[in-house]
Design a protein around this motif. Structure first.
Motif, mmCIF file in Angstrom:
data_model
loop_
_atom_site.group_PDB
_atom_site.id
_atom_site.type_symbol
_atom_site.label_atom_id
_atom_site.label_comp_id
_atom_site.label_asym_id
_atom_site.label_seq_id
_atom_site.Cartn_x
_atom_site.Cartn_y
_atom_site.Cartn_z
ATOM 1 N N ALA A 1 0.828 -1.214 0.000
ATOM 2 C CA ALA A 1 0.000 0.000 0.000
ATOM 3 C C ALA A 1 0.856 1.254 0.000
ATOM 4 N N ARG A 2 2.017 1.206 0.669
ATOM 5 C CA ARG A 2 2.866 2.394 0.780
ATOM 6 C C ARG A 2 3.619 2.706 -0.500
ATOM 7 N N VAL A 3 4.119 1.680 -1.205
ATOM 8 C CA VAL A 3 5.081 1.962 -2.275
ATOM 9 C C VAL A 3 4.538 1.783 -3.689
ATOM 10 N N SER A 4 3.425 1.064 -3.866
ATOM 11 C CA SER A 4 3.023 0.716 -5.227
ATOM 12 C C SER A 4 1.917 1.614 -5.770
ATOM 13 N N HIS A 5 1.899 1.717 -7.082
ATOM 14 C CA HIS A 5 0.831 2.430 -7.778
ATOM 15 C C HIS A 5 -0.299 1.480 -8.171
ATOM 16 N N GLU B 1 -7.232 -10.330 -9.668
ATOM 17 C CA GLU B 1 -7.499 -8.987 -10.179
ATOM 18 C C GLU B 1 -6.249 -8.123 -10.047
ATOM 19 N N MET B 2 -6.217 -7.094 -10.877
ATOM 20 C CA MET B 2 -5.156 -6.095 -10.830
ATOM 21 C C MET B 2 -5.794 -4.742 -11.025
ATOM 22 N N ASP B 3 -5.409 -3.787 -10.175
ATOM 23 C CA ASP B 3 -6.016 -2.458 -10.269
ATOM 24 C C ASP B 3 -5.115 -1.467 -9.543
ATOM 25 N N ALA B 4 -5.544 -0.206 -9.540
ATOM 26 C CA ALA B 4 -4.834 0.806 -8.769
ATOM 27 C C ALA B 4 -4.777 0.357 -7.314
ATOM 28 N N THR B 5 -3.635 0.558 -6.685
ATOM 29 C CA THR B 5 -3.444 0.077 -5.312
ATOM 30 C C THR B 5 -4.505 0.635 -4.363
ATOM 31 N N ASP B 6 -4.839 1.909 -4.486
ATOM 32 C CA ASP B 6 -5.863 2.492 -3.614
ATOM 33 C C ASP B 6 -7.173 1.726 -3.723
ATOM 34 N N LYS B 7 -7.541 1.350 -4.929
ATOM 35 C CA LYS B 7 -8.801 0.625 -5.120
ATOM 36 C C LYS B 7 -8.703 -0.792 -4.572
ATOM 37 N N ILE B 8 -7.581 -1.448 -4.822
ATOM 38 C CA ILE B 8 -7.418 -2.813 -4.324
ATOM 39 C C ILE B 8 -7.568 -2.859 -2.808
ATOM 40 N N PHE B 9 -7.026 -1.843 -2.131
ATOM 41 C CA PHE B 9 -7.025 -1.866 -0.668
ATOM 42 C C PHE B 9 -8.254 -1.219 -0.036
ATOM 43 N N THR B 10 -9.062 -0.534 -0.813
ATOM 44 C CA THR B 10 -10.266 0.089 -0.245
ATOM 45 C C THR B 10 -11.553 -0.448 -0.840
ATOM 46 N N ASN B 11 -11.517 -0.864 -2.105
ATOM 47 C CA ASN B 11 -12.738 -1.323 -2.755
ATOM 48 C C ASN B 11 -12.423 -2.367 -3.821
ATOM 49 N N PRO B 12 -11.864 -3.526 -3.411
ATOM 50 C CA PRO B 12 -11.516 -4.545 -4.401
ATOM 51 C C PRO B 12 -12.756 -5.104 -5.092
ATOM 52 N N SER B 13 -12.548 -5.624 -6.286
ATOM 53 C CA SER B 13 -13.674 -6.134 -7.068
ATOM 54 C C SER B 13 -14.063 -7.557 -6.687
ATOM 55 N N HIS B 14 -13.155 -8.284 -6.049
ATOM 56 C CA HIS B 14 -13.409 -9.689 -5.730
ATOM 57 C C HIS B 14 -13.366 -9.934 -4.229
ATOM 58 N N GLU B 15 -14.250 -10.802 -3.770
ATOM 59 C CA GLU B 15 -14.298 -11.127 -2.347
ATOM 60 C C GLU B 15 -13.002 -11.780 -1.882
ATOM 61 N N GLN B 16 -12.386 -12.572 -2.746
ATOM 62 C CA GLN B 16 -11.129 -13.221 -2.384
ATOM 63 C C GLN B 16 -10.058 -12.189 -2.061
ATOM 64 N N THR B 17 -10.011 -11.127 -2.842
ATOM 65 C CA THR B 17 -9.024 -10.077 -2.604
ATOM 66 C C THR B 17 -9.276 -9.405 -1.264
ATOM 67 N N GLU B 18 -10.507 -9.068 -1.010
ATOM 68 C CA GLU B 18 -10.850 -8.409 0.263
ATOM 69 C C GLU B 18 -10.511 -9.306 1.440
ATOM 70 N N ALA B 19 -10.821 -10.596 1.327
ATOM 71 C CA ALA B 19 -10.522 -11.528 2.418
ATOM 72 C C ALA B 19 -9.029 -11.596 2.676
ATOM 73 N N TYR B 20 -8.229 -11.572 1.615
ATOM 74 C CA TYR B 20 -6.782 -11.679 1.789
ATOM 75 C C TYR B 20 -6.187 -10.430 2.426
ATOM 76 N N ILE B 21 -6.548 -9.276 1.923
ATOM 77 C CA ILE B 21 -5.923 -8.048 2.425
ATOM 78 C C ILE B 21 -6.426 -7.663 3.808
ATOM 79 N N THR B 22 -7.566 -8.195 4.220
ATOM 80 C CA THR B 22 -8.070 -7.905 5.568
ATOM 81 C C THR B 22 -7.722 -9.004 6.562
ATOM 82 N N GLY B 23 -6.969 -10.010 6.108
ATOM 83 C CA GLY B 23 -6.521 -11.054 7.020
ATOM 84 C C GLY B 23 -7.539 -12.135 7.282
ATOM 85 N N ARG B 24 -8.606 -12.190 6.495
ATOM 86 C CA ARG B 24 -9.635 -13.228 6.710
ATOM 87 C C ARG B 24 -9.441 -14.405 5.759
#
Length: 274
Positions: A228-232, A249-272
């Motif tokens: 989140a700190r270093v990537s675009h 999925e691949m997207d802008a880092t801000d979107k991946i970490f705040t509003n990902p398109s896939h539930e799998q992504t959200e589960a991974y980045i939130t530690g679930r």
């Protein structure tokens, strides 16, 4: 004046290949096999010029395998096979006519664990230049690379000392300087901070933010905060039922970490993720 490595070597575009000017690299239907095992399957992504792309995902999802495709490091693995294409500025890096040595001059690599050679600080940075028959001013080239890696002020008075005497963080910046010396366009970083303490990690992250003005950087990291700190942009990979890694999925880092398109992504980045 330091002669550019890119001035002395050419990778010829392949007929029929096109690529957006804003993209320096692209993977097209990329799969990687180790013998009968497919480690990565059907990856399609674009890497923007002068940007940082983070590759994230659980262990075994093929992040490092994918990263090593971008400079043909997988060529060195016994029984490995790459299908699909990696396009670099319009050139298919896996075409039979493409020289893997030239590829690695254009696309540098920094590994997970600092791996300085058992040589002096100066000779570590000069190594690639000597191998490539560099004809310019070696002193200037080494100083330039050490300045770019934010290490010059710390080592300028002991260039003839062993690189193994440096701290872990300094050794990693030396390895970055060694990669920069041959003037690549792209730098691959495979978990470059995993062996470093928090202070050294922040130094490497600051360096990445400075280097992106001139270079394109692809970084593999398990550290979500670091991504989140270093990537675009961020690409999230998962492991399929066939044990092959695939791009979710691949997207802008801000979107991946705040509003990902896939539930799998959200589960991974939130530690679930389980």
């Amino acid at each position: 004046m330091v002669q550019s490595q890119q001035e002395s070597e050419t990778l010829e575009p392949v007929a029929g290949q096109s690529q957006s000017d804003e993209n320096v690299l692209a993977a097209r239907n990329l799969s990687v096999w180790y013998g009968n095992f497919r480690a990565v399957r059907d990856i399609n992504l674009d890497v923007k010029r002068n940007s940082v792309l983070a590759l994230i995902g659980p262990s075994g999802c093929g992040k490092s395998t994918l990263l090593r495709c971008f400079n043909r490091m997988n060529d060195l693995v016994l029984n490995s096979r790459v299908e699909g294409q990696i396009i670099y500025n319009g050139t298919d890096l896996y075409a039979p006519s493409t020289d893997s040595t030239e590829v690695r001059a254009r696309v540098g690599m920094v590994f997970q664990k600092p791996n300085p050679f058992p040589k002096t600080i100066f000779e570590n940075v000069a190594f690639g230049l000597r191998v490539n028959g560099f004809k310019g001013n070696l002193q200037e080239a080494v100083e330039r690379s050490l300045r770019q890696s934010a290490l010059w002020e710390e080592v300028k008075d002991r260039l003839n000392s062993s690189a193994l005497e440096l701290s872990g963080g300094q050794q990693q910046r030396l390895c970055i300087a060694r990669a920069l010396a041959v003037e690549p366009e792209v730098i691959l970083m495979d978990e470059p901070c995993s062996a470093l303490d928090p202070v050294a990690t922040l130094a490497i992250e600051d360096l990445i933010r400075q280097l992106v003005a001139k270079y394109t950087i692809i970084i593999v990291t398990h550290n979500m905060q670091q991504a989140a700190r270093v990537s675009h942009e961020t690409a999230f990979l998962m492991v399929g039922e066939d044990r092959a890694g695939y791009l979710v999925e691949m997207d802008a880092t801000d979107k991946i970490f705040t509003n990902p398109s896939h539930e799998q992504t959200e589960a991974y980045i939130t530690g679930r993720f389980s």
